[in-house]
Motif scaffolding. Structure first.
Motif, PDB file in Angstrom:
ATOM      1  N   SER A  76      22.123  16.753  62.348  1.00  0.00           N
ATOM      2  CA  SER A  76      23.116  17.804  63.043  1.00  0.00           C
ATOM      3  C   SER A  76      23.661  18.509  61.670  1.00  0.00           C
ATOM      4  O   SER A  76      23.431  18.247  60.684  1.00  0.00           O
ATOM      5  N   ILE A  77      24.312  19.492  62.193  1.00  0.00           N
ATOM      6  CA  ILE A  77      24.897  20.540  61.337  1.00  0.00           C
ATOM      7  C   ILE A  77      26.300  20.654  61.292  1.00  0.00           C
ATOM      8  O   ILE A  77      26.952  20.780  62.425  1.00  0.00           O
ATOM      9  N   ILE A  78      27.164  20.303  60.274  1.00  0.00           N
ATOM     10  CA  ILE A  78      28.553  20.226  60.251  1.00  0.00           C
ATOM     11  C   ILE A  78      29.154  21.206  59.484  1.00  0.00           C
ATOM     12  O   ILE A  78      29.021  21.439  58.223  1.00  0.00           O
ATOM     13  N   PRO A  79      30.084  22.148  60.069  1.00  0.00           N
ATOM     14  CA  PRO A  79      30.711  23.229  59.479  1.00  0.00           C
ATOM     15  C   PRO A  79      31.803  22.548  58.406  1.00  0.00           C
ATOM     16  O   PRO A  79      32.847  21.784  58.944  1.00  0.00           O
ATOM     17  N   GLN A  80      32.066  23.208  57.261  1.00  0.00           N
ATOM     18  CA  GLN A  80      33.274  22.718  56.496  1.00  0.00           C
ATOM     19  C   GLN A  80      33.685  23.790  55.664  1.00  0.00           C
ATOM     20  O   GLN A  80      32.997  24.592  54.913  1.00  0.00           O
ATOM     21  N   THR A  81      35.078  23.988  55.994  1.00  0.00           N
ATOM     22  CA  THR A  81      35.911  25.306  55.340  1.00  0.00           C
ATOM     23  C   THR A  81      36.237  24.989  53.987  1.00  0.00           C
ATOM     24  O   THR A  81      36.623  23.786  53.375  1.00  0.00           O
ATOM     25  N   ASN A  84      37.886  28.936  49.544  1.00  0.00           N
ATOM     26  CA  ASN A  84      37.958  30.407  49.693  1.00  0.00           C
ATOM     27  C   ASN A  84      37.625  30.824  51.203  1.00  0.00           C
ATOM     28  O   ASN A  84      37.500  32.088  51.563  1.00  0.00           O
ATOM     29  N   GLY A  85      37.622  29.949  52.068  1.00  0.00           N
ATOM     30  CA  GLY A  85      37.409  30.440  53.283  1.00  0.00           C
ATOM     31  C   GLY A  85      36.079  30.484  54.028  1.00  0.00           C
ATOM     32  O   GLY A  85      35.975  30.611  55.192  1.00  0.00           O
ATOM     33  N   ARG A  86      35.033  30.371  52.934  1.00  0.00           N
ATOM     34  CA  ARG A  86      33.622  30.548  53.378  1.00  0.00           C
ATOM     35  C   ARG A  86      33.406  29.067  54.214  1.00  0.00           C
ATOM     36  O   ARG A  86      33.951  27.907  53.850  1.00  0.00           O
ATOM     37  N   VAL A  87      32.702  29.157  55.212  1.00  0.00           N
ATOM     38  CA  VAL A  87      32.364  27.926  56.078  1.00  0.00           C
ATOM     39  C   VAL A  87      30.978  27.640  55.602  1.00  0.00           C
ATOM     40  O   VAL A  87      30.108  28.279  55.789  1.00  0.00           O
ATOM     41  N   THR A  88      30.858  26.303  55.057  1.00  0.00           N
ATOM     42  CA  THR A  88      29.654  25.788  54.560  1.00  0.00           C
ATOM     43  C   THR A  88      28.840  24.935  55.640  1.00  0.00           C
ATOM     44  O   THR A  88      29.668  24.002  56.051  1.00  0.00           O
ATOM     45  N   PRO A  89      27.714  25.476  55.719  1.00  0.00           N
ATOM     46  CA  PRO A  89      26.775  24.282  56.729  1.00  0.00           C
ATOM     47  C   PRO A  89      26.401  23.198  55.823  1.00  0.00           C
ATOM     48  O   PRO A  89      25.704  23.319  55.047  1.00  0.00           O
ATOM     49  N   CYS A 152      37.104  28.185  63.384  1.00  0.00           N
ATOM     50  CA  CYS A 152      37.373  27.213  62.004  1.00  0.00           C
ATOM     51  C   CYS A 152      37.371  25.651  62.347  1.00  0.00           C
ATOM     52  O   CYS A 152      38.187  25.444  63.254  1.00  0.00           O
ATOM     53  N   PRO A 153      36.696  24.583  61.554  1.00  0.00           N
ATOM     54  CA  PRO A 153      36.683  23.347  61.988  1.00  0.00           C
ATOM     55  C   PRO A 153      37.986  22.658  61.367  1.00  0.00           C
ATOM     56  O   PRO A 153      38.368  21.829  62.042  1.00  0.00           O
ATOM     57  N   SER A 154      38.565  23.554  60.962  1.00  0.00           N
ATOM     58  CA  SER A 154      39.976  22.814  60.186  1.00  0.00           C
ATOM     59  C   SER A 154      41.405  23.654  60.997  1.00  0.00           C
ATOM     60  O   SER A 154      42.042  22.784  61.500  1.00  0.00           O
ATOM     61  N   CYS A 155      41.188  24.929  61.238  1.00  0.00           N
ATOM     62  CA  CYS A 155      42.412  25.435  61.836  1.00  0.00           C
ATOM     63  C   CYS A 155      42.216  26.075  63.031  1.00  0.00           C
ATOM     64  O   CYS A 155      42.996  26.609  64.006  1.00  0.00           O
ATOM     65  N   ASN A 156      40.933  26.217  63.796  1.00  0.00           N
ATOM     66  CA  ASN A 156      40.500  26.676  64.959  1.00  0.00           C
ATOM     67  C   ASN A 156      40.438  28.095  64.934  1.00  0.00           C
ATOM     68  O   ASN A 156      40.354  28.846  66.168  1.00  0.00           O
ATOM     69  N   ALA A 157      40.872  28.647  63.853  1.00  0.00           N
ATOM     70  CA  ALA A 157      40.906  30.386  64.039  1.00  0.00           C
ATOM     71  C   ALA A 157      39.376  30.802  64.289  1.00  0.00           C
ATOM     72  O   ALA A 157      38.436  30.355  64.062  1.00  0.00           O
ATOM     73  N   ASN A 158      39.380  32.101  64.710  1.00  0.00           N
ATOM     74  CA  ASN A 158      38.012  32.410  65.100  1.00  0.00           C
ATOM     75  C   ASN A 158      37.571  32.922  63.719  1.00  0.00           C
ATOM     76  O   ASN A 158      38.001  33.551  62.985  1.00  0.00           O
ATOM     77  N   LEU A 159      36.194  32.445  63.645  1.00  0.00           N
ATOM     78  CA  LEU A 159      35.419  32.615  62.545  1.00  0.00           C
ATOM     79  C   LEU A 159      35.094  34.475  62.384  1.00  0.00           C
ATOM     80  O   LEU A 159      34.504  34.791  63.481  1.00  0.00           O
ATOM     81  N   ASP A 164      26.348  37.399  55.005  1.00  0.00           N
ATOM     82  CA  ASP A 164      25.715  36.278  55.288  1.00  0.00           C
ATOM     83  C   ASP A 164      26.598  35.050  55.508  1.00  0.00           C
ATOM     84  O   ASP A 164      26.089  33.846  56.030  1.00  0.00           O
ATOM     85  N   ASN A 165      28.025  35.393  55.397  1.00  0.00           N
ATOM     86  CA  ASN A 165      28.917  34.029  55.252  1.00  0.00           C
ATOM     87  C   ASN A 165      29.741  34.027  56.500  1.00  0.00           C
ATOM     88  O   ASN A 165      30.069  35.234  56.853  1.00  0.00           O
ATOM     89  N   LEU A 166      29.992  33.152  57.062  1.00  0.00           N
ATOM     90  CA  LEU A 166      31.199  32.905  58.301  1.00  0.00           C
ATOM     91  C   LEU A 166      32.365  32.591  57.248  1.00  0.00           C
ATOM     92  O   LEU A 166      32.256  31.633  56.587  1.00  0.00           O
ATOM     93  N   ILE A 167      33.404  33.117  57.709  1.00  0.00           N
ATOM     94  CA  ILE A 167      34.529  33.086  56.882  1.00  0.00           C
ATOM     95  C   ILE A 167      35.843  32.897  57.923  1.00  0.00           C
ATOM     96  O   ILE A 167      35.896  33.492  59.033  1.00  0.00           O
ATOM     97  N   CYS A 168      36.682  31.827  57.584  1.00  0.00           N
ATOM     98  CA  CYS A 168      37.771  31.584  58.319  1.00  0.00           C
ATOM     99  C   CYS A 168      38.838  32.703  57.669  1.00  0.00           C
ATOM    100  O   CYS A 168      39.117  32.621  56.727  1.00  0.00           O
ATOM    101  N   PRO A 169      39.573  33.536  58.414  1.00  0.00           N
ATOM    102  CA  PRO A 169      40.347  34.486  57.892  1.00  0.00           C
ATOM    103  C   PRO A 169      41.927  34.243  57.909  1.00  0.00           C
ATOM    104  O   PRO A 169      42.648  34.903  57.558  1.00  0.00           O
ATOM    105  N   ASN A 170      42.019  32.953  58.153  1.00  0.00           N
ATOM    106  CA  ASN A 170      43.592  32.427  58.346  1.00  0.00           C
ATOM    107  C   ASN A 170      43.861  32.032  56.729  1.00  0.00           C
ATOM    108  O   ASN A 170      44.487  30.831  56.550  1.00  0.00           O
ATOM    109  N   VAL A 171      44.030  32.904  56.080  1.00  0.00           N
ATOM    110  CA  VAL A 171      44.086  32.548  54.489  1.00  0.00           C
ATOM    111  C   VAL A 171      45.840  32.268  54.527  1.00  0.00           C
ATOM    112  O   VAL A 171      46.324  32.889  55.143  1.00  0.00           O
TER     113      VAL A 171
END
Ligand SMILES: [Zn+2]
Length: 297
Positions: A76-81, A84-89, A152-159, A164-171
């Protein structure tokens, strides 16, 4: 433990299949096998030169099995924020032995790669031996439908996508970003014990979200947050030591995690510019004094 005993001719002829069978029969991690002479007379003869203080028997040698790469299934692939907000697979893998180490995780460079190369549950990837604890995925041998997270797996904000990067904008409000930023500070400083991720998470839950406040905490504060007496004392003592003990200036600068100002660039900058002057320095200065190229400057 399993072993194979037989004549030398057979061993030479079927070497790889004999080793392979033994290798697969062992349930735990091994990095090789030991080859030894079994004939007692020959053993005795071979050990005659032990007077030379050799640490090993002459009739025994180690043979290291060291695979360079392996084909591995993605579970499986797990997202980790990250800070710097980048979501790493992060890919959870079918545990696989590589260079004597069992690998069960690997990271993809970014979600763009996950999407383009089809790194989904059941995909087969090629793992290449590297010095890293968690290797990077470079090649996909069999694609599978990837799952791209929307929140976002941490704060649920829309990514959001940034190239090429998925970002959590909830800085400033995303727990993972805050906790990882604080952790990065102490890891880079490297002069403090006890302030690992568990402690930082506990402080975060109690509303302590930045390094500045952590350094102001007293023993009673830690106790109020649920730390034990001894641990509270230790943490305050460690913070005090970390504040007064000299460290390299580049380590201090890099700890702030400014983009492009990692350890190497911090060291390069501080060789030529004093720490006190860092905020006064101009782009032209950095370029004309050949400290950095224009873009980095
Ligand atoms: Zn977030």
């Amino acid at each position: 433990m399993d072993s194979w005993v037989g004549p030398l001719d057979t061993l030479i002829q079927d070497f790889s299949s004999i080793i392979d069978k033994l290798w697969k029969s062992v349930k735990y991690d091994v990095d090789g096998v030991v080859l030894e002479v079994t004939d007692p007379q020959l053993k005795k003869y071979m050990d005659l030169d032990l007077s030379l203080n050799k640490p090993y028997h002459s009739w025994q040698i180690a043979y290291k099995i060291d695979p360079e790469k392996a084909e591995v299934k993605v579970l499986s692939i797990i997202p980790q924020t990250s800070r710097n907000g980048r979501v790493t697979p992060v890919a959870l893998l079918e545990p696989t032995k590589l260079s004597g180490v069992t690998i069960s995780r690997a990271t993809a460079h970014h979600y763009g790669m996950v999407k383009k190369k089809g790194i989904g549950n059941g995909a087969i990837i090629e793992l290449i031996r590297s010095g890293m604890v968690i290797p990077k995925i470079e090649r996909v041998l069999k694609e599978a439908d990837p799952e791209i997270p929307k929140n976002c797996p941490s704060c649920n904000a829309n990514l959001v996508w940034d190239a090429d990067n998925l970002i959590c904008p909830n800085v400033g409000d995303c727990p993972a970003q805050i906790i990882n930023t604080v952790e990065h500070f102490f890891i880079t400083l490297r002069n403090i014990n006890g302030l690992g991720s568990a402690t930082i998470e506990k402080l975060f839950e109690n509303g302590v979200r930045d390094v500045c406040r952590i350094y102001k905490l007293r023993i009673d504060d830690f106790k109020n947050y649920g730390f034990g007496d001894k641990q509270s004392q230790n943490l305050v003592a460690e913070l005090e030591r970390s504040r007064t003990e000299p460290i390299e200036d580049w380590r201090f600068l890099a700890a702030f995690g400014v983009h492009q100002l990692g350890r190497a660039n911090s060291e390069q900058l501080l060789k030529r510019v004093k720490l006190d002057d860092v905020f006064k320095v101009k782009v032209d200065d950095l370029v004309s004094r050949k400290i950095f190229a224009t873009k980095t400057a």
